[in-house]
Design an enzyme around this catalytic site. Structure first.
Site, PDB file in Angstrom:
ATOM      1  CB  SER A 253      21.153 -19.530   7.535  1.00  0.00           C
ATOM      2  OG  SER A 253      21.373 -20.510   8.141  1.00  0.00           O
TER       3      SER A 253
ATOM      4  CD  GLU B 105      12.545 -21.100  -0.252  1.00  0.00           C
ATOM      5  OE1 GLU B 105      13.107 -22.320  -0.207  1.00  0.00           O
ATOM      6  OE2 GLU B 105      13.022 -20.351   0.525  1.00  0.00           O
TER       7      GLU B 105
ATOM      8  CE  LYS C 285      21.442 -20.962   1.854  1.00  0.00           C
ATOM      9  NZ  LYS C 285      20.813 -22.171   2.376  1.00  0.00           N
TER      10      LYS C 285
ATOM     11  CB  THR D 131      12.011 -27.260 -23.127  1.00  0.00           C
ATOM     12  OG1 THR D 131      12.984 -27.773 -23.784  1.00  0.00           O
ATOM     13  CG2 THR D 131      11.531 -25.934 -24.165  1.00  0.00           C
ATOM     14  CG  HIS D 132      12.118 -31.379 -21.161  1.00  0.00           C
ATOM     15  ND1 HIS D 132      11.261 -32.199 -21.041  1.00  0.00           N
ATOM     16  CD2 HIS D 132      12.086 -30.859 -22.528  1.00  0.00           C
ATOM     17  CE1 HIS D 132      10.749 -32.555 -22.260  1.00  0.00           C
ATOM     18  NE2 HIS D 132      11.120 -31.729 -22.986  1.00  0.00           N
TER      19      HIS D 132
ATOM     20  CB  SER E 100     -20.808 -18.127  11.475  1.00  0.00           C
ATOM     21  OG  SER E 100     -21.809 -17.410  11.490  1.00  0.00           O
TER      22      SER E 100
ATOM     23  CG  ASN F 169      18.033 -18.948   2.787  1.00  0.00           C
ATOM     24  OD1 ASN F 169      18.968 -19.496   1.738  1.00  0.00           O
ATOM     25  ND2 ASN F 169      18.301 -19.374   3.868  1.00  0.00           N
TER      26      ASN F 169
HETATM   27  N1  ARG Z   1     -24.242 -18.308   9.756  1.00  0.00           N
HETATM   28  C1  ARG Z   1     -25.198 -18.932   8.537  1.00  0.00           C
HETATM   29  C2  ARG Z   1     -24.235 -19.060   7.297  1.00  0.00           C
HETATM   30  O1  ARG Z   1     -23.404 -18.634   7.357  1.00  0.00           O
HETATM   31  C3  ARG Z   1     -26.440 -17.997   8.217  1.00  0.00           C
HETATM   32  C4  ARG Z   1     -27.743 -18.632   7.654  1.00  0.00           C
HETATM   33  C5  ARG Z   1     -28.115 -19.355   8.872  1.00  0.00           C
HETATM   34  N2  ARG Z   1     -29.425 -19.900   8.521  1.00  0.00           N
HETATM   35  C6  ARG Z   1     -29.897 -20.948   9.219  1.00  0.00           C
HETATM   36  N3  ARG Z   1     -31.183 -21.115   8.705  1.00  0.00           N
HETATM   37  N4  ARG Z   1     -29.479 -21.355   9.997  1.00  0.00           N
HETATM   38  O2  ARG Z   1     -24.605 -20.026   6.454  1.00  0.00           O
END
Ligand code: ARG
Length: 454
Positions: free
Chosen positions: A274, A287, A280, A152-153, A20, A282
């Protein structure tokens, strides 16, 4: 982390799948602040000496500097931001670094980091909302006397002041700010000290940690504290709501910028051309904002779905909370910044709005209320005026062009003073109840909001 229990290295594919750090490195400042506070509590508990605490703090500050200058080398093999920083610290200061994780788990650490980050981002979003509200108030102040049809509408309904519309936007984003303040209440709770799920035999002064990190409260149940992502859901909901408000605003502006309405024009600086049609211009910014609402809703649904069948306490599924939150924060932050810059550059076509507001059919309700003030029941007046509108339309004229004699055929109560009904500003001046668009009310609301945002 694997030393001791494991004999086999983690498979490359498993490592890539579960890391992560590629996204949670965003939490490095919060992780470091959390660790510094944790070290102080460990010192108080007699686990590390004051000298070791100082070493830890200095080491962490050094790592912070390295990260900020882009010199820090993130290692995906170390999984996440927490392990990366802890490992760098131990490399840097030796044995003392290995003591830092006493009485702590990544389970309470990760939610601590996310709460610290959430608190900061709530403040940031609130400040951006304030800026947007100020842009609306500036626009309202610059066009305080400008009338337009209210719809409205999407059908012309009754006249309003353009400033009344803008003040409506200020109200909606004001509720968003209020919701964020409420969300902060439940984000502002310290989870650190909950350990993996059941605290620790080493007793930490959690009140001390809370004070040091600026938390208002300390969580009261370790099992719940490592499970709880309500604050993430709530923040994502607030952000989805802001996105919805921005999307509805975008829709109004897109429609009003169409040639058929011609009420507003986006600045060229905020428009696109465009690739094919040379003429154009836009409204892509509006959007895109309308479109991005989809991902904000999706992020909210994603975390709610991730949480729905999780067993109590920490499960790795919870790692999925972060990307959704980061994405929504980035998306809303960019949209708020964009609108605060785009609104002051909007060209307001006063003549077009004014002309549209002078359609006397917009005052059909006023005409019915004229009869009510002379004693007629509203339902009867509604029908009579409806008939007059239909007759006028059949003759290709407007309500204001119907001669008094014709009106009297509909209801003898009509008199010469009926001519006054067809004055748009007179109609608006009469709308004096709280919340209605009389000029006094509009000016009072601008002043009230200015004061409350100051
Ligand atoms: N990377 C983990 C998370 O974002 C951190 C905690 C991980 N804990 C574990 N017991 N594997 O949640």
């Amino acid at each position: 982390m694997r030393k001791g229990r494991f004999h086999k290295a983690v498979a490359n594919v498993a490592q890539r799948y579960s890391e992560s750090v590629s996204f949670d490195h965003r939490l490095y400042r919060h992780d470091i602040a959390g660790s510094i506070a944790h070290a102080a509590a460990l010192t108080k508990a007699g686990i590390i000496s004051e000298a070791e605490r100082k070493k830890i703090e200095a080491g962490l500050r050094e790592i912070e500097k390295q990260i900020e200058s882009g010199k820090f080398e993130w290692d995906e093999a170390l999984e996440d931001v927490h392990m990366n920083i802890e490992s760098a610290l131990t490399k840097q200061i030796g044995e003392a670094g290995g003591k830092l994780h006493t009485a702590r788990s990544r389970n309470d650490q990760v939610t601590l980091d996310l709460r610290l980050y959430g608190k900061e981002q709530i403040e940031q979003t609130s400040a951006q909302l304030k800026k947007l509200q100020t842009a609306f108030l500036d626009l309202a102040g610059a066009h305080v006397d400008l009338v337009m049809p209210g719809y409205t509408h999407l059908q012309r309904a009754q006249p309003i002041y353009f400033a009344h519309y803008l003040l409506g936007q200020v109200e909606a984003f004001g509720r968003d700010a209020e919701r964020l303040r409420d969300c902060l209440q439940r984000t502002n709770v310290l989870p650190l000290g909950s350990g993996a799920l059941a605290g620790s035999t080493i007793v930490l002064d959690r009140e001390l940690i809370a004070r040091q990190l600026g938390f208002a409260r300390v969580s009261q149940n370790s099992l719940d504290a490592v499970s709880d992502r309500d604050f993430v859901c709530e923040f994502l909901f607030c952000l989805a709501m802001i996105g919805m408000h921005l999307s509805r605003l975008s829709e109004d502006l897109i429609i009003w910028s169409a040639t058929e309405f011609g009420f507003i024009e986006f600045s060229e600086a905020f428009s696109t051309g465009s690739s094919l049609m040379p003429q154009k211009k836009n409204p892509d910014m509006a959007e895109l904002t309308r479109g991005k609402t989809g991902r904000l809703y999706g992020n909210l649904m994603s975390i709610l779905t991730t949480l729905k069948a999780l067993p109590s306490s920490y499960n790795r599924d919870l790692q999925e909370d972060k990307e959704a939150l980061f994405d929504s924060i980035d998306t809303v932050s960019a949209a708020l910044e964009l609108f605060s810059a785009m609104l002051p550059e909007l060209k307001i076509n006063r003549e077009r709005m004014e002309a549209a507001a002078n359609d006397s059919n917009l005052l059909a309700t006023d005409l019915a209320e004229y009869l009510v003030k002379k004693g007629m029941a509203f339902r009867e007046a509604h029908e009579i005026v409806g008939q007059l509108v239909a007759d006028a339309m059949a003759k290709g004229t407007k309500l204001s062009a119907v001669p008094l004699a014709e009106l009297k055929k509909g209801a003898p109560l009509f008199d010469v003073d009926v001519a006054e009904v067809f004055d748009v500003r007179r109609s608006l001046a009469a709308r004096r109840a709280i919340g209605a668009p009389s000029p006094e009310n509009v000016k009072k609301q601008i002043a009230r909001w200015r004061k409350s945002l100051a």
